[in-house]
Design an enzyme around this catalytic site. Structure first.
Site, PDB file in Angstrom:
ATOM      1  N   CYS A   1       0.830  -1.219   0.000  1.00  0.00           N
ATOM      2  CA  CYS A   1       0.000   0.000   0.000  1.00  0.00           C
ATOM      3  C   CYS A   1       0.855   1.256   0.000  1.00  0.00           C
ATOM      4  CB  CYS A   1      -0.933   0.018   1.195  1.00  0.00           C
ATOM      5  SG  CYS A   1      -2.025  -1.391   1.242  1.00  0.00           S
TER       6      CYS A   1
ATOM      7  N   ASP B   1       2.751   2.363   2.475  1.00  0.00           N
ATOM      8  CA  ASP B   1       2.974   2.965   3.792  1.00  0.00           C
ATOM      9  C   ASP B   1       3.198   1.886   4.839  1.00  0.00           C
ATOM     10  OD1 ASP B   1       2.437   5.885   3.514  1.00  0.00           O
ATOM     11  OD2 ASP B   1       0.474   5.189   2.854  1.00  0.00           O
TER      12      ASP B   1
ATOM     13  N   CYS C   1       5.155   8.200   2.287  1.00  0.00           N
ATOM     14  CA  CYS C   1       5.281   9.547   1.737  1.00  0.00           C
ATOM     15  C   CYS C   1       5.615  10.545   2.838  1.00  0.00           C
ATOM     16  CB  CYS C   1       3.980   9.923   1.056  1.00  0.00           C
ATOM     17  SG  CYS C   1       2.585   9.861   2.174  1.00  0.00           S
TER      18      CYS C   1
ATOM     19  N   CYS D   1      -2.677   8.572   6.387  1.00  0.00           N
ATOM     20  CA  CYS D   1      -1.364   8.532   7.028  1.00  0.00           C
ATOM     21  C   CYS D   1      -1.480   8.825   8.518  1.00  0.00           C
ATOM     22  CB  CYS D   1      -0.419   9.552   6.390  1.00  0.00           C
ATOM     23  SG  CYS D   1      -0.058   9.169   4.672  1.00  0.00           S
TER      24      CYS D   1
END
Lengths: 127, 384
Positions: free
Chosen positions: A37, A39, A63, A106
């Protein structure tokens, strides 16, 4: 992606990067997210005898928003007791960092990392 | 160095020689190229016909009339697919494309699917090359068109156009290629195809102009998408933008003259860049075909590090990534996915594009900066 200054500060100078000894029974560890994914956050906490988080460390694959969220949440939970640390919501992180809506996940991941590390600590100590 | 542009597959700057050629046609020679009953209109038409010949020459079209100006490659691709589909629907409804076509081909395909056409997407190898055997099998007697891009925009892989052309010719099916990333960079042969899409801004021409090559002998028939005054042999109505057409023509002329030298320069850049990367970093993977690729495009995956986070660390360098984090829909590159690249490596990918105005210093600087940032990010990666 346009990021706020607060994200960029933490991306450029992330706080609490690193790891703690998982064999220490006072250390709780969580790995959340998935490489597929894009992350993954590994977050570790060390809990002192008064039940407070004395140290928090993270590593992140992801990210800028993932790195900044992890850094921020480790900054916030240090010195807090477990109940208070658990009370930090992903919305607080997203709001503080002015995350773009598409990056809200996130902050969710960062929250999950904290609750996961606390859960792991409690399991290790039979709490 | 303040800002370095290494995203030449996204777009290119307009060459100043192109701009110079275009300028008079904005305010001095502004005549309507379709008003051929007066001198100003005729001069504009002359300029456009010169541009048409320049485009035709670059792609080896035998007759300049085979060049239909459009607003860009997206429109050219739409015209090719929709135009052929609508005109030939009585003959069959199958259209064969590849899995890694540009969005404007894929989305046109999906739109046609909703109208009852059958779209077959041919898978690609790990190098991004279409499976010729499957393609051949898919071209049955219901097929009316095959559309496969000449060069992929993300990884730079060159498709086996001659082989695909042979299959289509043998089966009597029209062959279209989206050559937006190929024209001006490698030799393309219009005669191998029935339809070919061209973009202006990928070859140092202006944005807002492109062309569709439509073969005359034998004549390829298609229905127009835009209706109106019947310009461009009835295939694309609308007053032609003289400055843009002139710009595309000039860009094609320059590309033809400089292609060979440019290929050599870009190959050198690529080798120099890759050497720095591979000498200094482990577990970096090249996406694409090492042999059949355009020299100016490098697509790399950096194991353990997410692409957007690399880009954030080199804010002065303009490149792009196949990571979901750089897209609004949070899906990693469908091109890399089709090439069976692991999802995490798709998230870890960067596309670096060299072009006409790239310098040795920029290449060296960018490579060193990327090495530095990747090392820094790997130190904080739980996957490294």
């Amino acid at each position: 992606m346009e990021y706020s200054e607060k994200v960029m500060e933490r991306y450029n100078n992330p706080q609490n990067v690193g790891g703690l000894d998982d064999n220490d029974k006072n250390v709780g560890t969580a790995v959340v997210g998935a490489p597929s994914c894009g992350d993954v956050i590994k977050l570790q906490i060390k809990v002192d005898e008064r039940g407070k988080i004395s140290e928090a460390k993270f590593k992140a694959f992801g990210c800028g928003a993932a790195i900044a969220s992890s850094s921020l949440i480790t900054e916030w939970i240090q010195g807090k007791n477990l109940a208070d640390a658990c009370g930090i919501r992903n919305q607080d992180v997203a709001e503080y960092l002015s995350l773009p809506p598409v990056k809200a996940h996130c902050s969710v991941l960062a929250e999950e990392a904290v609750s996961g590390a606390i859960k792991n600590y409690k399991e290790k100590n039979g709490i | 160095m303040s800002e370095i542009y290494l995203d030449y597959q996204a777009t290119t700057p307009c060459d100043s020689r192109v701009v110079d050629e275009m300028l008079p046609y904005f305010n001095e020679e502004f005549g309507n190229p379709h008003s051929v009953n007066h001198a100003m209109g005729r001069r504009a038409k002359e300029a456009i016909e010169k541009a048409r010949s320049q485009v035709a020459e670059l792609i080896g079209a035998t007759d300049p009339k085979e060049i239909i100006f459009t607003s860009g490659a997206t429109e050219a691709n739409n015209l090719a697919l929709q135009g052929v589909a609508r005109f030939h629907r009585a003959k069959g409804k199958r259209i064969v494309i590849s899995e890694i076509e540009h969005k404007c081909v894929l989305e046109t395909g999906y739109a046609l699917e909703r109208e009852g056409f059958e779209i077959i997407k041919i898978p690609v190898s790990k190098k991004g090359v279409v499976d010729l055997r499957l393609l051949e099998e898919s071209v049955n007697d219901r097929a009316i068109l095959v559309s496969v891009m000449t060069v992929n925009n993300e990884v730079g892989t060159i498709q086996p156009i001659e082989e695909i052309s042979d299959i289509c010719r043998q089966k009597g099916v029209l062959f279209h290629t989206d050559a937006a990333q190929a024209v001006g960079k490698i030799t393309v042969e219009a005669s191998r195809t029935d339809l070919m899409s061209i973009s202006g801004h990928k070859i140092y021409g202006p944005k807002g102009i492109g062309a569709l090559y439509v073969q005359l002998k034998p004549r390829v028939r298609l229905s127009p998408v835009l209706f109106g005054g019947g310009q461009e042999r009835g295939m694309r109505s609308g007053t032609l933008p003289t400055p843009l057409c002139v710009g595309l023509g000039k860009a094609c002329e320059i590309a033809g003259q400089e292609m060979e030298n440019e290929q050599a320069r870009l190959t050198e850049f690529r080798e120099c860049f890759l050497k720095t990367i591979f000498d200094n970093l482990k577990k970096v993977y090249l996406n694409g075909d090492v042999e059949h690729h355009i020299p100016g495009c490098v697509n790399l995956s950096f194991d353990g590090v997410e692409g957007e986070s690399i880009m954030l660390g080199i804010p002065g360098i303009c490149i792009s990534s196949g990571s979901a984090c750089t897209s609004e829909i949070l899906e990693p590159s469908y091109v890399l996915k089709a090439m069976s690249i692991r999802d995490d490596l798709a998230h870890s990918s960067l596309r670096i594009g060299f072009g006409r105005f790239t310098t040795n210093e920029e290449v060296a600087y960018a490579a060193n900066q990327i090495v530095e940032v990747v090392n820094k990010l790997r130190e904080m990666s739980p996957l490294w």
